[in-house]
Design a protein around this motif. Structure first.
Motif, short mmCIF file in Angstrom:
data_model
loop_
_atom_site.label_atom_id
_atom_site.label_comp_id
_atom_site.label_asym_id
_atom_site.label_seq_id
_atom_site.Cartn_x
_atom_site.Cartn_y
_atom_site.Cartn_z
N LEU A 15 -39.24 59.26 68.80
CA LEU A 15 -38.21 58.88 67.58
C LEU A 15 -39.33 58.15 66.70
CD1 LEU A 15 -34.90 57.89 69.02
CD2 LEU A 15 -35.55 59.97 67.57
N VAL A 16 -40.12 57.15 67.09
CA VAL A 16 -40.88 56.41 66.21
C VAL A 16 -42.11 57.43 65.64
CG1 VAL A 16 -42.82 54.61 66.31
CG2 VAL A 16 -40.67 54.27 67.47
N GLY A 17 -42.51 58.17 66.16
CA GLY A 17 -43.73 59.33 66.13
C GLY A 17 -42.96 59.96 64.84
N ALA A 18 -41.85 60.39 65.29
CA ALA A 18 -40.92 61.41 63.99
C ALA A 18 -40.74 60.52 62.77
CB ALA A 18 -39.64 61.99 64.60
N PHE A 19 -40.63 59.21 62.99
CA PHE A 19 -40.50 58.48 61.83
C PHE A 19 -41.61 58.15 60.92
CE2 PHE A 19 -41.09 54.13 59.86
CZ PHE A 19 -40.12 54.20 58.67
N PHE A 20 -42.81 57.99 61.37
CA PHE A 20 -44.00 57.93 60.81
C PHE A 20 -44.43 59.22 60.18
CE2 PHE A 20 -44.64 54.09 63.19
CZ PHE A 20 -44.89 53.31 62.38
N LEU A 21 -44.18 60.12 60.88
CA LEU A 21 -44.41 61.78 60.50
C LEU A 21 -43.37 61.85 59.19
CD1 LEU A 21 -45.83 64.47 60.67
CD2 LEU A 21 -44.00 65.10 62.20
N ALA A 22 -42.21 61.65 59.38
CA ALA A 22 -41.33 61.93 58.18
C ALA A 22 -41.81 61.08 57.10
CB ALA A 22 -39.85 61.45 58.50
N ARG A 23 -42.28 59.91 57.18
CA ARG A 23 -42.41 58.99 56.07
C ARG A 23 -43.87 59.68 55.41
NH1 ARG A 23 -44.74 52.96 56.79
NH2 ARG A 23 -46.50 54.03 57.68
N TYR A 24 -44.97 59.91 56.22
CA TYR A 24 -46.24 60.67 55.70
C TYR A 24 -45.79 61.98 54.99
CZ TYR A 24 -50.26 63.15 55.65
OH TYR A 24 -51.30 64.01 55.55
N LEU A 25 -44.89 62.69 55.44
CA LEU A 25 -44.57 63.85 54.67
C LEU A 25 -43.79 63.81 53.25
CD1 LEU A 25 -43.43 66.33 57.63
CD2 LEU A 25 -45.49 66.41 56.18
N TRP A 26 -42.90 62.71 53.44
CA TRP A 26 -41.97 62.27 52.00
C TRP A 26 -42.95 61.74 51.01
CZ3 TRP A 26 -37.75 63.03 50.09
CH2 TRP A 26 -37.34 62.24 49.14
N ARG A 27 -44.08 60.79 51.46
CA ARG A 27 -44.90 60.25 50.46
C ARG A 27 -45.94 61.52 50.10
NH1 ARG A 27 -46.82 54.47 53.38
NH2 ARG A 27 -44.75 53.46 52.99
N SER A 28 -46.34 62.51 50.88
CA SER A 28 -47.01 63.67 50.40
C SER A 28 -46.29 64.32 49.53
CB SER A 28 -47.61 64.37 51.29
OG SER A 28 -48.28 63.70 52.41
N ALA A 29 -44.71 64.80 49.77
CA ALA A 29 -44.19 65.38 48.66
C ALA A 29 -43.92 64.62 47.36
CB ALA A 29 -42.91 65.72 49.65
N GLU A 30 -44.00 63.37 47.27
CA GLU A 30 -43.74 62.65 46.07
C GLU A 30 -45.05 62.80 45.50
OE1 GLU A 30 -42.75 58.56 47.44
OE2 GLU A 30 -40.74 59.07 47.07
N GLY A 31 -46.08 62.63 45.97
CA GLY A 31 -47.32 62.65 45.35
C GLY A 31 -47.72 64.27 44.70
N LEU A 32 -47.08 65.17 45.64
CA LEU A 32 -47.11 66.66 45.08
C LEU A 32 -46.56 66.74 44.04
CD1 LEU A 32 -48.25 69.67 45.47
CD2 LEU A 32 -46.31 69.95 47.03
N MET A 33 -45.11 66.24 43.89
CA MET A 33 -44.37 66.35 42.84
C MET A 33 -44.85 65.74 41.55
SD MET A 33 -41.88 68.50 43.45
CE MET A 33 -42.01 69.27 45.32
N GLU A 34 -45.37 64.53 41.81
CA GLU A 34 -46.08 63.80 40.67
C GLU A 34 -47.20 64.73 40.08
OE1 GLU A 34 -48.68 59.73 40.16
OE2 GLU A 34 -46.76 59.77 41.46
N GLU A 35 -48.20 65.10 40.86
CA GLU A 35 -49.15 66.24 40.38
C GLU A 35 -48.50 67.45 39.63
OE1 GLU A 35 -52.37 65.74 40.29
OE2 GLU A 35 -52.21 63.67 40.74
N LEU A 36 -47.54 68.00 40.07
CA LEU A 36 -46.94 69.11 39.64
C LEU A 36 -46.48 68.62 38.24
CD1 LEU A 36 -45.26 71.03 42.66
CD2 LEU A 36 -47.35 71.57 41.38
N GLY A 37 -45.62 67.54 38.25
CA GLY A 37 -45.13 67.11 36.77
C GLY A 37 -46.38 66.87 35.82
N ARG A 38 -47.47 66.14 36.25
CA ARG A 38 -48.61 66.01 35.45
C ARG A 38 -49.28 67.56 34.86
NH1 ARG A 38 -52.13 62.67 38.45
NH2 ARG A 38 -50.46 61.12 38.36
#
Length: 110
Positions: free
Chosen positions: A14-37
Motif C-alpha cells: 500500500l505504501v509503494g502504491a501510494f508513492f507510485l500513484a503520487r509519482y504518476l499524478w505529478r507526472s500527469a500534472e506536468g504533462l498537462m501543463e506542457e500540453l497547455g503551453r
C-alpha cells in the motif's frame, strides 16, 4: 507469526502504491501543463501564419503578374535585359566570394 508477515507485506504494498500513484499524478500534472503551453504556442503560431498568409495574398494581388501577351515588346526586352544584368551581377559577386575562398585554401596548402 504468518499474520504479521502478511500484514507487513500488504502495508508495504500500500505504501509503494501510494508513492507510485503520487509519482504518476505529478507526472500527469506536468504533462498537462506542457500540453497547455504547447497549445498556446500553436495558437500563437497559427495567428502569425494567418497574418503572414494574408499579407502574402495582398502582396501577390498588388504585384504585376509578369509579362502578358498584350504588353509592348520593348517592355519584354527591358525586363529580360534587367534580369540578365541582375544575374551577371550575382555571378560576379559569387565569383569574387569564390576567389577569396580559393585564396584562403591556397594559403593553408602552402
Amino acid at each position: 507469526m504468518w499474520f504479521w508477515v502478511w500484514t507487513l507485506l500488504i502495508l508495504g504494498s500500500l505504501v509503494g502504491a501510494f508513492f507510485l500513484a503520487r509519482y504518476l499524478w505529478r507526472s500527469a500534472e506536468g504533462l498537462m501543463e506542457e500540453l497547455g503551453r504547447a497549445s498556446r504556442r500553436i495558437g500563437e503560431s497559427s495567428d502569425r501564419l494567418q497574418e503572414l498568409s494574408d499579407r502574402a495574398r495582398e502582396a501577390a494581388s498588388t504585384q504585376h503578374a509578369g509579362p502578358s501577351l498584350f504588353d509592348d515588346v520593348t517592355i519584354h526586352y527591358q525586363r529580360v535585359n534587367a534580369q540578365r544584368a541582375a544575374r551577371a551581377g550575382r555571378k560576379d559577386a559569387r565569383r569574387a566570394r569564390h576567389v577569396v575562398t580559393w585564396q584562403k585554401w591556397k594559403h593553408f596548402n602552402d
